[in-house]
Enzyme design. Sequence first.
Site, PDB file in Angstrom:
ATOM      1  N   LYS A 174       0.873  -1.172   0.000  1.00 47.47           N
ATOM      2  CA  LYS A 174       0.000   0.000   0.000  1.00 47.47           C
ATOM      3  C   LYS A 174       0.913   1.226   0.000  1.00 47.47           C
ATOM      4  CE  LYS A 174      -1.930   3.061   1.750  1.00 47.47           C
ATOM      5  NZ  LYS A 174      -1.730   4.420   1.224  1.00 47.47           N
ATOM      6  N   GLY A 228       6.525   5.833   7.966  1.00 46.11           N
ATOM      7  CA  GLY A 228       5.666   7.008   7.867  1.00 46.11           C
ATOM      8  C   GLY A 228       5.715   7.808   9.153  1.00 46.11           C
ATOM      9  N   SER A 229       4.639   8.504   9.428  1.00 42.89           N
ATOM     10  CA  SER A 229       4.627   9.413  10.586  1.00 42.89           C
ATOM     11  C   SER A 229       4.400   8.656  11.893  1.00 42.89           C
ATOM     12  CB  SER A 229       3.515  10.443  10.396  1.00 42.89           C
ATOM     13  OG  SER A 229       2.264   9.779  10.350  1.00 42.89           O
ATOM     14  N   VAL A 232       0.509   7.934  12.536  1.00 45.23           N
ATOM     15  CA  VAL A 232      -0.068   6.751  11.873  1.00 45.23           C
ATOM     16  C   VAL A 232       0.616   5.483  12.386  1.00 45.23           C
ATOM     17  CG1 VAL A 232      -0.523   5.624   9.664  1.00 45.23           C
ATOM     18  CG2 VAL A 232      -0.718   8.105   9.838  1.00 45.23           C
ATOM     19  N   GLY A 233       1.911   5.583  12.652  1.00 44.75           N
ATOM     20  CA  GLY A 233       2.635   4.414  13.173  1.00 44.75           C
ATOM     21  C   GLY A 233       2.009   3.887  14.460  1.00 44.75           C
ATOM     22  N   GLU A 250       9.153   2.436  11.046  1.00 43.46           N
ATOM     23  CA  GLU A 250      10.191   3.473  10.900  1.00 43.46           C
ATOM     24  C   GLU A 250       9.458   4.799  10.801  1.00 43.46           C
ATOM     25  OE1 GLU A 250      13.249   3.255  11.379  1.00 43.46           O
ATOM     26  OE2 GLU A 250      13.520   1.093  11.275  1.00 43.46           O
ATOM     27  N   CYS A 284      13.514  11.647   6.615  1.00 47.33           N
ATOM     28  CA  CYS A 284      13.484  11.232   8.023  1.00 47.33           C
ATOM     29  C   CYS A 284      14.866  11.416   8.652  1.00 47.33           C
ATOM     30  CB  CYS A 284      13.030   9.787   8.134  1.00 47.33           C
ATOM     31  SG  CYS A 284      14.015   8.673   7.132  1.00 47.33           S
ATOM     32  N   GLU A 383       8.372  17.330  14.266  1.00 43.43           N
ATOM     33  CA  GLU A 383       8.937  17.189  12.921  1.00 43.43           C
ATOM     34  C   GLU A 383       8.328  18.253  11.999  1.00 43.43           C
ATOM     35  OE1 GLU A 383       8.013  13.461  10.955  1.00 43.43           O
ATOM     36  OE2 GLU A 383      10.115  13.279  10.378  1.00 43.43           O
TER      37      GLU A 383
HETATM   38  P1  NAD Z   1       2.055   9.099   6.813  1.00 40.22           P
HETATM   39  O1  NAD Z   1       2.176   8.468   8.144  1.00 40.22           O
HETATM   40  O2  NAD Z   1       1.058  10.166   6.623  1.00 40.22           O
HETATM   41  O3  NAD Z   1       1.705   7.972   5.721  1.00 40.22           O
HETATM   42  C1  NAD Z   1       2.514   6.842   5.568  1.00 40.22           C
HETATM   43  C2  NAD Z   1       1.689   5.737   4.922  1.00 40.22           C
HETATM   44  O4  NAD Z   1       0.674   5.329   5.834  1.00 40.22           O
HETATM   45  C3  NAD Z   1       0.979   6.160   3.641  1.00 40.22           C
HETATM   46  O5  NAD Z   1       1.020   5.104   2.718  1.00 40.22           O
HETATM   47  C4  NAD Z   1      -0.442   6.384   4.117  1.00 40.22           C
HETATM   48  O6  NAD Z   1      -1.406   6.214   3.111  1.00 40.22           O
HETATM   49  C5  NAD Z   1      -0.570   5.295   5.164  1.00 40.22           C
HETATM   50  N1  NAD Z   1      -1.644   5.477   6.138  1.00 40.22           N
HETATM   51  C6  NAD Z   1      -2.215   6.629   6.548  1.00 40.22           C
HETATM   52  N2  NAD Z   1      -3.202   6.366   7.449  1.00 40.22           N
HETATM   53  C7  NAD Z   1      -3.225   5.027   7.612  1.00 40.22           C
HETATM   54  C8  NAD Z   1      -3.999   4.148   8.408  1.00 40.22           C
HETATM   55  N3  NAD Z   1      -4.961   4.601   9.215  1.00 40.22           N
HETATM   56  N4  NAD Z   1      -3.743   2.826   8.339  1.00 40.22           N
HETATM   57  C9  NAD Z   1      -2.779   2.352   7.545  1.00 40.22           C
HETATM   58  N5  NAD Z   1      -2.014   3.136   6.739  1.00 40.22           N
HETATM   59  C10 NAD Z   1      -2.236   4.457   6.784  1.00 40.22           C
HETATM   60  O7  NAD Z   1       3.533   9.564   6.406  1.00 40.22           O
HETATM   61  P2  NAD Z   1       3.982  10.364   5.106  1.00 40.22           P
HETATM   62  O8  NAD Z   1       3.503  11.769   5.230  1.00 40.22           O
HETATM   63  O9  NAD Z   1       3.653   9.599   3.876  1.00 40.22           O
HETATM   64  O10 NAD Z   1       5.593  10.322   5.231  1.00 40.22           O
HETATM   65  C11 NAD Z   1       6.306  11.218   5.990  1.00 40.22           C
HETATM   66  C12 NAD Z   1       6.688  10.597   7.312  1.00 40.22           C
HETATM   67  O11 NAD Z   1       7.444   9.406   7.095  1.00 40.22           O
HETATM   68  C13 NAD Z   1       7.586  11.483   8.147  1.00 40.22           C
HETATM   69  O12 NAD Z   1       7.183  11.434   9.489  1.00 40.22           O
HETATM   70  C14 NAD Z   1       8.969  10.847   7.985  1.00 40.22           C
HETATM   71  O13 NAD Z   1       9.862  11.116   9.019  1.00 40.22           O
HETATM   72  C15 NAD Z   1       8.607   9.411   7.905  1.00 40.22           C
HETATM   73  N6  NAD Z   1       9.686   8.625   7.278  1.00 40.22           N
HETATM   74  C16 NAD Z   1      10.457   7.825   8.083  1.00 40.22           C
HETATM   75  C17 NAD Z   1      11.495   7.090   7.529  1.00 40.22           C
HETATM   76  C18 NAD Z   1      12.343   6.194   8.402  1.00 40.22           C
HETATM   77  O14 NAD Z   1      12.983   5.307   7.860  1.00 40.22           O
HETATM   78  N7  NAD Z   1      12.353   6.392   9.720  1.00 40.22           N
HETATM   79  C19 NAD Z   1      11.751   7.166   6.156  1.00 40.22           C
HETATM   80  C20 NAD Z   1      10.956   7.987   5.370  1.00 40.22           C
HETATM   81  C21 NAD Z   1       9.911   8.716   5.945  1.00 40.22           C
END
Ligand code: NAD
Length: 482
Positions: A174, A228-229, A232-233, A250, A284, A383
């Site tokens: 996804k 991701g964030s 959401v994590g 992550e 990140c 962030e």
């Molecule tokens: P996000 O958390 O908004 O989205 C990440 C993913 O989660 C997307 O595919 C999104 O569609 C999905 N998502 C959203 N809601 C969900 C739910 N309820 N259930 C399941 N999946 C859901 O993050 P973003 O804005 O796409 O990315 C930016 C973030 O990612 C920043 O916080 C950044 O630091 C982090 N990031 C971390 C790393 C790392 O390795 N630590 C690497 C790259 C980005």
Amino acid sequence: MNTRPHLNWIGGEWLAGATTTTNINPSNLDDIIGEYALADAAQMETAIDAARTAQRSWAATGLEKRYQVLRAIGDELMARSNELGRELSREEGKPLAEGVGEVYRSGQFFTYYAAEVLRQMGETADSVRPGIEIEIRREPVGVVGVISPWNFPMATAAWKIAPALAFGNAVVWKPAELVPHSAWALCEIISRQADLPPGTFNLVNGKGTVAGQALIESKHVHAITFTGSLEVGQKVLAATAMNMVRCQLELGSKNALVVMDDADLETAVQAAIAGSYSGSGQKCTASSRLIVHEDIHDRFVEALTRRLSTMNVGPSLDETTQIGPVASADARSRIEAHIAGAEQAGATRLCGGERVQAASEGYFLSPALLTDTDNHMTINREEVFGPVACVIKARDFEHALALTNDTDYGLTAGIITESLSYAHRFKREAEAGCVMINLATAGTDYHVPFGGRKASSFGTREQGQYAREFYTEVKTTYVNAR
Ligand code: NAD
């Protein structure tokens, strides 16, 4: 523009979604890249079912074929990195060289894990009971759900999909809503691998709250790997915990780059430029906090401001561009609000943070440097994810180290110093998963573990041989040899 929607790849077929989404170039809002399928929860279930069925035959596929499949995907990505990198930059907004580099790196993840296919060794042991032998081997986890962010649309997915497939798992991917084309392009290459049983790999583009939510709540996946964030994590962690599904996260960061009084000024400025502003600071691993010894503060700030004022902000596909747009209108407003909030709290904006008028209309922001900030300000706690860095003055090494560690996050940390003693202590005492000495905080290799501490990561490490821990289950077999 191609008006036919790009479809989802499920069970070995291209399928329309419940709805579609329009993909727009953030460097040029008149440039519509295409229409892309959006799955509903039912389509996600279909993909999970297909993966469950296919996984056993993929795990039973001989190592040589599995090696060849991963190798072919990696080789094609590297060979086409100019073409696909251009598409990635057009969609995500990072400068062309960074887009090409990301596609090439994605290929390297596949060729690296192709080699790991052939390196799956087990262990044997004698039992404490005479005549009994023990065999310890690793088996695939099963169906792995991959959820990826928009900022590295291909690489974050590649470093999850490649090891998942290498160790015999099936994948349901996804990707992030903002970057469906990079996902589709990688999927198109994977879809042509004849030796991959249909359903082994599935692309389910859809909204996070719909398709993503269905994936994390499913009782039929065996593992979820998420980048991701933090917000959401935490939802992913809660949902997978309820079903006792293995989970790896992550997440966000608030990385510090320390500049000591003995630092080589040019190295420090270069590390700040690369670490804080490449990818428009939407990494990140970005050093959003610059912790600077008070004795070098004025010289460093002056040199960095001078360098920032010469940087070209503009469309990602313009070869002279050094800083592309930020990802979306929402992202730009959020970044601007962070800067305004910091100024109200007493920070001084030395440069940047302004909308830039380029040849095309896009979400351009000039690189911002803020001084007179302290570590308690919201901008240094949360962030920002944009081309913004904040300088925090440090009295000495102890103070700089304490500031570095005074954060909820712990992904990367860097120090610029000529002192072996400072470097040594920082290496050991920085509370971060990755530490950089005389290097930018951003920029990591593909053959070694990557991940963070505290709120930046959860679960086992990604990348290199450490990825095996997440993508395999250990089985201990006792054999009565008599
Ligand atoms: P996000 O958390 O908004 O989205 C990440 C993913 O989660 C997307 O595919 C999104 O569609 C999905 N998502 C959203 N809601 C969900 C739910 N309820 N259930 C399941 N999946 C859901 O993050 P973003 O804005 O796409 O990315 C930016 C973030 O990612 C920043 O916080 C950044 O630091 C982090 N990031 C971390 C790393 C790392 O390795 N630590 C690497 C790259 C980005």
